[in-house]
Motif scaffolding. Structure first.
Motif, short mmCIF file in Angstrom:
data_model
loop_
_atom_site.label_atom_id
_atom_site.label_comp_id
_atom_site.label_asym_id
_atom_site.label_seq_id
_atom_site.Cartn_x
_atom_site.Cartn_y
_atom_site.Cartn_z
N TRP A 16 3.42 4.69 16.35
CA TRP A 16 2.02 4.26 16.30
C TRP A 16 1.72 3.62 14.95
O TRP A 16 1.12 2.54 14.88
N GLN A 17 2.14 4.25 13.86
CA GLN A 17 1.89 3.70 12.53
C GLN A 17 2.61 2.35 12.36
O GLN A 17 2.07 1.42 11.75
N ARG A 18 3.83 2.25 12.89
CA ARG A 18 4.56 0.99 12.84
C ARG A 18 3.76 -0.10 13.55
O ARG A 18 3.60 -1.21 13.05
N ALA A 19 3.27 0.23 14.75
CA ALA A 19 2.52 -0.75 15.55
C ALA A 19 1.21 -1.13 14.87
O ALA A 19 0.78 -2.29 14.95
N VAL A 20 0.56 -0.20 14.21
CA VAL A 20 -0.68 -0.51 13.49
C VAL A 20 -0.40 -1.55 12.42
O VAL A 20 -1.14 -2.53 12.28
N LEU A 21 0.69 -1.37 11.66
CA LEU A 21 0.98 -2.33 10.59
C LEU A 21 1.23 -3.72 11.14
O LEU A 21 0.62 -4.68 10.69
N LEU A 59 4.25 -6.23 2.61
CA LEU A 59 4.28 -4.90 3.21
C LEU A 59 5.34 -4.80 4.29
O LEU A 59 6.07 -3.81 4.37
N LEU A 60 5.45 -5.83 5.13
CA LEU A 60 6.48 -5.83 6.18
C LEU A 60 7.87 -5.75 5.56
O LEU A 60 8.74 -5.00 6.03
N ARG A 61 8.08 -6.52 4.52
CA ARG A 61 9.37 -6.53 3.84
C ARG A 61 9.64 -5.17 3.16
O ARG A 61 10.75 -4.65 3.22
N HIS A 62 8.62 -4.61 2.53
CA HIS A 62 8.76 -3.32 1.86
C HIS A 62 9.14 -2.21 2.83
O HIS A 62 10.09 -1.46 2.58
N VAL A 63 8.43 -2.10 3.96
CA VAL A 63 8.75 -1.00 4.88
C VAL A 63 10.08 -1.22 5.58
O VAL A 63 10.70 -0.24 6.02
N GLN A 94 3.45 9.03 6.58
CA GLN A 94 2.49 8.87 5.49
C GLN A 94 2.69 7.55 4.77
O GLN A 94 1.74 6.94 4.30
N GLU A 95 3.93 7.09 4.65
CA GLU A 95 4.21 5.80 3.99
C GLU A 95 3.51 4.66 4.75
O GLU A 95 2.82 3.83 4.15
N TYR A 96 3.70 4.64 6.07
CA TYR A 96 3.04 3.61 6.86
C TYR A 96 1.53 3.76 6.81
O TYR A 96 0.81 2.76 6.67
N ALA A 97 1.02 4.99 6.94
CA ALA A 97 -0.42 5.20 6.94
C ALA A 97 -1.05 4.69 5.65
O ALA A 97 -2.10 4.04 5.66
N ASN A 143 -1.00 1.00 5.77
CA ASN A 143 -1.92 0.48 6.78
C ASN A 143 -3.33 0.35 6.21
O ASN A 143 -4.08 -0.54 6.60
N GLY A 144 -3.67 1.22 5.28
CA GLY A 144 -4.95 1.07 4.57
C GLY A 144 -4.97 -0.20 3.75
O GLY A 144 -5.97 -0.93 3.75
N HIS A 145 -3.86 -0.48 3.07
CA HIS A 145 -3.77 -1.76 2.34
C HIS A 145 -3.89 -2.93 3.32
O HIS A 145 -4.58 -3.91 3.04
N ALA A 146 -3.20 -2.81 4.46
CA ALA A 146 -3.19 -3.89 5.44
C ALA A 146 -4.59 -4.19 5.98
O ALA A 146 -4.94 -5.34 6.22
N ASP A 147 -5.39 -3.14 6.17
CA ASP A 147 -6.78 -3.35 6.61
C ASP A 147 -7.52 -4.28 5.65
O ASP A 147 -8.18 -5.23 6.07
N LEU A 148 -7.40 -3.98 4.37
CA LEU A 148 -8.11 -4.78 3.37
C LEU A 148 -7.55 -6.20 3.27
O LEU A 148 -8.30 -7.17 3.14
N LEU A 149 -6.22 -6.31 3.34
CA LEU A 149 -5.60 -7.64 3.27
C LEU A 149 -6.02 -8.50 4.45
O LEU A 149 -6.36 -9.68 4.28
N ARG A 150 -6.00 -7.93 5.65
CA ARG A 150 -6.39 -8.69 6.84
C ARG A 150 -7.86 -9.11 6.74
O ARG A 150 -8.22 -10.25 7.05
N GLN A 151 -8.71 -8.22 6.31
CA GLN A 151 -10.12 -8.54 6.20
C GLN A 151 -10.34 -9.69 5.21
O GLN A 151 -11.16 -10.57 5.44
#
Length: 171
Positions: A29-34, A61-65, A150-153, A156-164
């Motif tokens: 789920w966390q993977r899919a959220v990212l 982020l994709l590259r990092h994970v 937890q790493e993805y979660a 994913n918070g960073h990703a929310d802000l980046l996408r916005q």
């Protein structure tokens, strides 16, 4: 034709399953959220950085994970050294610093391939199987799953802000 990030892979499952199924499901789920935060964006948009001096981007982020998955499931847990794809001794933040929209499709595909590799690396292992981590001491596969969730979660918070910031999309 300009590549755009696809819809995330399907995920789901029972929330009353055994522990292994739950951990695998929450990680998926966390993977899919990212990757869902990337859906519909071009490589150039994925490579847009947050704000100077940060080099944080969705593509970074994709590259990092991708490297995180390789490190934790194969190198640390399995003890099978696999080289990082992005991080180097001379550039530990290369996943972010060198993110380039031109390579976004290949970077995305590498992440999805790494998920398959991670799943295969632990398919026959028990959650109680353990290894010695050089920083933390003994760790079980269960702890690895929790760490990756937890790493993805966190990211994913960073990703929310980046996408916005890119197009106003939230959620």
């Amino acid at each position: 034709m300009t590549w755009t990030a696809p819809e995330p892979p399907p995920f789901g499952g029972s929330l009353v399953a055994d522990e292994r199924t739950l951990l695998e499901g929450f990680l998926d789920w966390q993977r899919a959220v990212l990757v869902g935060k990337c859906t519909g964006l071009t490589g150039e948009e994925l490579a847009q950085r947050s704000c100077p001096p940060s080099t944080l981007s969705l593509l970074g982020l994709l590259r990092h994970v991708t490297d995180v998955e390789r490190e934790w499931f194969n190198t640390r847990f399995r003890g099978t050294p696999v080289p990082f794809l992005y991080r180097r001794a001379d550039a530990k933040d290369a996943a972010f610093d060198e993110a380039d929209g031109e390579t976004a499709e290949a970077d995305y595909d590498r992440l999805v391939a790494e998920w398959r590799s991670s799943r295969a690396a632990v398919a026959s292992a028990s959650l109680d199987d353990s290894f010695i981590d050089s920083l933390r001491g003994p760790m079980s596969l269960r702890a690895v799953y929790l760490h990756l969730i937890q790493e993805y979660a966190r990211h994913n918070g960073h990703a929310d802000l980046l996408r916005q910031r890119i197009d106003g999309e939230t959620g």
